[in-house]
Scaffold this motif. Structure first.
Motif, PDB file in Angstrom:
ATOM      1  N   MET A   1       0.873  -1.298  -0.007  1.00 52.13           N
ATOM      2  CA  MET A   1       0.022  -0.132  -0.032  1.00 52.13           C
ATOM      3  C   MET A   1       0.889   1.326  -0.150  1.00 52.13           C
ATOM      4  N   ASN A   2       1.872   1.182   0.596  1.00 51.22           N
ATOM      5  CA  ASN A   2       2.934   2.319   0.624  1.00 51.22           C
ATOM      6  C   ASN A   2       3.483   2.673  -0.796  1.00 51.22           C
ATOM      7  N   ALA A   3       3.660   1.484  -1.435  1.00 53.95           N
ATOM      8  CA  ALA A   3       4.228   1.825  -2.621  1.00 53.95           C
ATOM      9  C   ALA A   3       3.299   2.245  -3.689  1.00 53.95           C
ATOM     10  N   VAL A   4       1.940   1.717  -3.602  1.00 56.60           N
ATOM     11  CA  VAL A   4       0.721   2.518  -4.375  1.00 56.60           C
ATOM     12  C   VAL A   4       0.685   3.805  -4.064  1.00 56.60           C
ATOM     13  N   SER A   5       0.722   4.167  -2.889  1.00 63.25           N
ATOM     14  CA  SER A   5       0.602   5.688  -2.437  1.00 63.25           C
ATOM     15  C   SER A   5       1.720   6.675  -3.037  1.00 63.25           C
ATOM     16  N   LEU A   6       2.759   5.941  -3.395  1.00 59.93           N
ATOM     17  CA  LEU A   6       3.812   6.575  -3.897  1.00 59.93           C
ATOM     18  C   LEU A   6       3.703   6.705  -5.370  1.00 59.93           C
ATOM     19  N   LEU A   7       3.092   6.078  -5.978  1.00 60.85           N
ATOM     20  CA  LEU A   7       2.756   6.220  -7.646  1.00 60.85           C
ATOM     21  C   LEU A   7       2.486   7.447  -8.126  1.00 60.85           C
ATOM     22  N   ASP A   8       1.645   8.145  -7.320  1.00 55.26           N
ATOM     23  CA  ASP A   8       1.202   9.578  -7.778  1.00 55.26           C
ATOM     24  C   ASP A   8       2.418  10.515  -7.844  1.00 55.26           C
ATOM     25  N   LYS A   9       3.466  10.247  -6.905  1.00 49.10           N
ATOM     26  CA  LYS A   9       4.517  11.100  -6.490  1.00 49.10           C
ATOM     27  C   LYS A   9       5.720  10.873  -7.448  1.00 49.10           C
ATOM     28  N   LEU A  10       5.799   9.986  -8.056  1.00 48.06           N
ATOM     29  CA  LEU A  10       6.888   9.561  -9.250  1.00 48.06           C
ATOM     30  C   LEU A  10       6.803  10.316 -10.297  1.00 48.06           C
ATOM     31  N   VAL A  11       8.081  10.968 -10.589  1.00 56.33           N
ATOM     32  CA  VAL A  11       8.391  11.814 -11.819  1.00 56.33           C
ATOM     33  C   VAL A  11       8.738  11.142 -13.063  1.00 56.33           C
ATOM     34  N   ALA A  12       8.136  11.229 -14.154  1.00 58.32           N
ATOM     35  CA  ALA A  12       8.604  10.515 -15.344  1.00 58.32           C
ATOM     36  C   ALA A  12       9.914  11.104 -15.827  1.00 58.32           C
ATOM     37  N   SER A  13      10.684  10.104 -16.531  1.00 56.73           N
ATOM     38  CA  SER A  13      11.926  10.580 -17.029  1.00 56.73           C
ATOM     39  C   SER A  13      11.918  10.440 -18.374  1.00 56.73           C
ATOM     40  N   GLU A  14      12.503  10.853 -19.491  1.00 52.06           N
ATOM     41  CA  GLU A  14      12.749  10.523 -20.882  1.00 52.06           C
ATOM     42  C   GLU A  14      12.789   9.085 -21.064  1.00 52.06           C
ATOM     43  N   SER A  15      13.760   8.361 -20.449  1.00 53.11           N
ATOM     44  CA  SER A  15      14.148   7.004 -20.626  1.00 53.11           C
ATOM     45  C   SER A  15      13.701   6.147 -19.267  1.00 53.11           C
ATOM     46  N   SER A  16      13.731   4.920 -19.564  1.00 57.40           N
ATOM     47  CA  SER A  16      13.054   4.103 -18.454  1.00 57.40           C
ATOM     48  C   SER A  16      14.313   3.101 -18.350  1.00 57.40           C
ATOM     49  N   ASP A  17      14.528   2.576 -16.853  1.00 60.45           N
ATOM     50  CA  ASP A  17      15.301   1.559 -16.626  1.00 60.45           C
ATOM     51  C   ASP A  17      14.366   0.186 -16.271  1.00 60.45           C
ATOM     52  N   PHE A  18      13.256   0.306 -16.511  1.00 56.38           N
ATOM     53  CA  PHE A  18      12.356  -1.027 -16.131  1.00 56.38           C
ATOM     54  C   PHE A  18      11.136  -1.102 -17.178  1.00 56.38           C
ATOM     55  N   GLU A  19      10.782  -2.370 -17.335  1.00 53.87           N
ATOM     56  CA  GLU A  19       9.764  -2.627 -18.482  1.00 53.87           C
ATOM     57  C   GLU A  19       8.518  -3.314 -17.269  1.00 53.87           C
ATOM     58  N   VAL A  20       7.435  -2.769 -17.717  1.00 50.34           N
ATOM     59  CA  VAL A  20       6.361  -3.142 -16.685  1.00 50.34           C
ATOM     60  C   VAL A  20       5.597  -4.196 -17.331  1.00 50.34           C
ATOM     61  N   GLN A  21       5.564  -4.324 -18.899  1.00 50.93           N
ATOM     62  CA  GLN A  21       4.567  -5.116 -19.409  1.00 50.93           C
ATOM     63  C   GLN A  21       4.980  -6.578 -19.137  1.00 50.93           C
ATOM     64  N   PRO A  22       6.128  -7.073 -18.949  1.00 55.81           N
ATOM     65  CA  PRO A  22       6.491  -8.503 -18.419  1.00 55.81           C
ATOM     66  C   PRO A  22       5.771  -8.816 -17.138  1.00 55.81           C
ATOM     67  N   ILE A  23       5.724  -7.881 -16.251  1.00 54.30           N
ATOM     68  CA  ILE A  23       5.068  -8.137 -15.169  1.00 54.30           C
ATOM     69  C   ILE A  23       3.643  -8.278 -15.395  1.00 54.30           C
ATOM     70  N   ILE A  24       2.994  -7.588 -16.061  1.00 55.70           N
ATOM     71  CA  ILE A  24       1.618  -7.726 -16.326  1.00 55.70           C
ATOM     72  C   ILE A  24       1.239  -8.823 -16.834  1.00 55.70           C
ATOM     73  N   ALA A  25       2.250  -9.340 -17.972  1.00 55.31           N
ATOM     74  CA  ALA A  25       1.847 -10.470 -18.496  1.00 55.31           C
ATOM     75  C   ALA A  25       2.064 -11.760 -17.545  1.00 55.31           C
ATOM     76  N   ASN A  26       2.815 -11.731 -16.656  1.00 60.01           N
ATOM     77  CA  ASN A  26       3.021 -12.836 -15.574  1.00 60.01           C
ATOM     78  C   ASN A  26       1.917 -12.863 -14.549  1.00 60.01           C
ATOM     79  N   CYS A  27       1.436 -11.582 -14.348  1.00 66.21           N
ATOM     80  CA  CYS A  27       0.088 -11.590 -13.448  1.00 66.21           C
ATOM     81  C   CYS A  27      -1.030 -12.206 -14.312  1.00 66.21           C
TER      82      CYS A  27
END
Ligand code: AMP
Ligand code: ZN
Length: 486
Positions: free
Chosen positions: A345-371
């Protein structure tokens, strides 16, 4: 629509692709509670498991009609059509009308499931509201030759039925062994065969819940209500029939027999059974006396509990096990779940505070696919939780400034959490759902802390007990005071 879903079918004892009879419509019937006393946490586990299944089917694009009955008549204490009526016994004990007992415990059941944030079923029919349908079904079974009347009662003829159908289809037991293990009929018995069971039971002079029927005044046997109500609301053939594993050997076995004897159709394409919540390895049950009431768990008011745990902690604890595995209750496991749930829940509450960058170190689609893959593999919630903690790690890394995430990946992350944590698991953040309440409680807790520091224990106790009577529990620890709803 999701065609990748596989579910375990008790009927065939294997995982099968889910192919509803008339997609996108899905009919699902789940045996509900017997409302003569409070539901215990074990019962809740079964209903929370089917809530997960209901939610995921809806998420997958199906239009689900979910029928969950209320057993409010016809449940005797013995499982051989004998013993006292549970409702009448309780009514005497509490000096209430049987229907007052039914109302009281139905409301209690709804309150508990609301605390666990489960969705209400589409239809919640009661046995007492469907006496006519049950009588009609019994008449049809008699007409078809699978039941007989004896002294104002009606019994199902298992021997005759099992010559034409497989009576033990759900459990694969051997009929000869079952016969050998069943008590012989004594001279007084009206039944023709040892395995015969009651469809209609004759009222005794003291029976309180009674209805007229073609066979005299009486009440229906327990199993017939589910056959009659599932056929009424979902048709003679529907998709999913569920309940706890303890129901497979008798209640569901007899339901299949009744439905086939009536319509010559096996009622459900998929039979699904949830495993048991245990305490020190023993099944939690009303009769074993090890059944925690959810309220006791939330307040910690039980000898086996070290402290109270919030409804979402308990729900998260349940989701950490697959619905077909046993789950053993322990204070340590709940402690760990509480920590895990807060981290999520703490992580979820941080989501709106994250600032997007030009590039990404992470890929989220594989996590969604695994779920999705895990949920499609017979609703494997523990694997989904492990994947969600991978997302938590990403959120915390970006928040700590140790990694970058792009706007696209951030939107995937938000969708992942929203879909799985809230829509599919039905979790909710208990502490931040009401910001006004949070501020007021922060203030009240501050006042109490000052009172304690001034050794004004009368005020600090007054605040603690006052909040408790409003359903808010305070917890003191070295780090300070926290609260949860009970
Ligand atoms: P009852 O009110 O006893 O008819 O039970 C309602 C539902 O709870 C049924 O589907 C039971 O199979 C289920 N149930 C009973 N005990 C447990 C348990 N210890 N763990 C999980 N489910 C249970
Ligand atoms: Zn049932």
């Amino acid at each position: 629509m999701n065609t990748a879903l596989q579910l375990y079918n008790t009927l065939t004892r294997k995982k099968e692709p889910f192919r509803p009879l008339s997609a996108p419509n899905v009919g699902m019937y789940v045996c509900g509670p017997t409302v003569y006393s409070d539901v215990h946490l074990g019962n809740c586990r079964t209903f929370i498991s089917f809530d997960l299944i209901f939610r995921y089917l809806k998420y997958s694009g199906y239009k689900v009609r979910y029928v969950r009955n209320i057993t409010d008549a016809g449940h005797l204490e013995g499982d051989r059509d004998e013993g006292d009526d549970k409702f009448a016994k309780r009514a005497k004990l509490e000096q209430l009308e049987p229907m007052e007992i039914v109302q009281k415990y139905t409301l209690g059941f709804h309150d508990v499931l609301r605390m666990f944030n489960t969705l209400p079923p589409s239809i919640e029919p009661t046995a007492t509201g469907h006496i006519i349908e049950q009588i009609e079904m019994i008449q049809e079974i008699i007409k078809n030759g699978y039941a007989y009347e004896a002294n104002g009662a009606v019994y199902f003829n298992v021997e005759k039925y099992s010559k034409e159908y497989n009576y033990t289809i759900l459990t694969n037991r051997n009929l000869e062994d079952m016969l050998a293990n069943t008590r012989e009929l004594d001279g007084q018995d009206e039944k023709h065969g040892r395995l015969d069971f009651a469809l209609w039971i004759k009222a005794k002079p003291e029976t309180l819940m009674r209805w007229p029927s073609p066979w005299g005044v009486g009440f229906p046997g327990w199993h017939i209500e589910c056959s009659a109500m599932s056929a009424k609301y979902l048709g003679e053939e529907f998709d999913i029939h569920g309940g706890g594993m303890d129901l497979a050997a008798t209640h569901h076995t007899n339901e299949i027999a009744q439905s086939e004897a009536c319509s010559h159709k096996q009622p459900a394409k998929y039979w699904m059974h949830t495993n048991m919540l245990t305490v020190n390895g023993t099944r939690m049950s009303k009769t074993a006396g090890n059944g925690f009431l959810p309220g006791e768990l939330f307040t910690g008011d039980h000898p086996l509990l070290e402290r109270g745990f919030s409804p979402m902690t308990v729900k998260f604890f349940m989701l950490q096990a697959h619905y077909r595995s046993t789950l053993d209750f322990s204070n340590e496991a709940l402690d760990a779940s509480e920590k895990g749930f807060r981290r999520l829940m703490n992580a979820v509450s941080l989501l709106d505070k994250l600032v997007a960058s030009e590039s990404s170190d992470f890929e989220v689609q594989p996590i969604i696919a695994n779920c999705l893959k895990a949920m499609n593999d017979d609703f494997n919630s523990p694997v989904v939780i492990a994947e969600l903690f991978e997302a938590v790690r990403i959120i915390n890394t970006v928040h700590d400034g140790k990694g970058k995430i792009s706007a696209v990946e951030l939107s995937h992350l938000k969708k992942l959490m929203n879909d799985f944590v809230f829509d599919i698991f039905g979790l909710k953040d208990e502490d931040t759902s009401n910001t006004e309440l949070n501020s007021v409680l922060d203030l009240v807790i501050d006042i109490r802390t000052s009172a304690k520091e001034n050794k004004d224990y009368a005020t600090s106790d007054k605040i603690r007990l006052g909040l408790q009577s409003m359903g808010i529990q305070l917890k003191d620890s070295k780090e300070g005071t926290t609260w949860n709803k009970i």
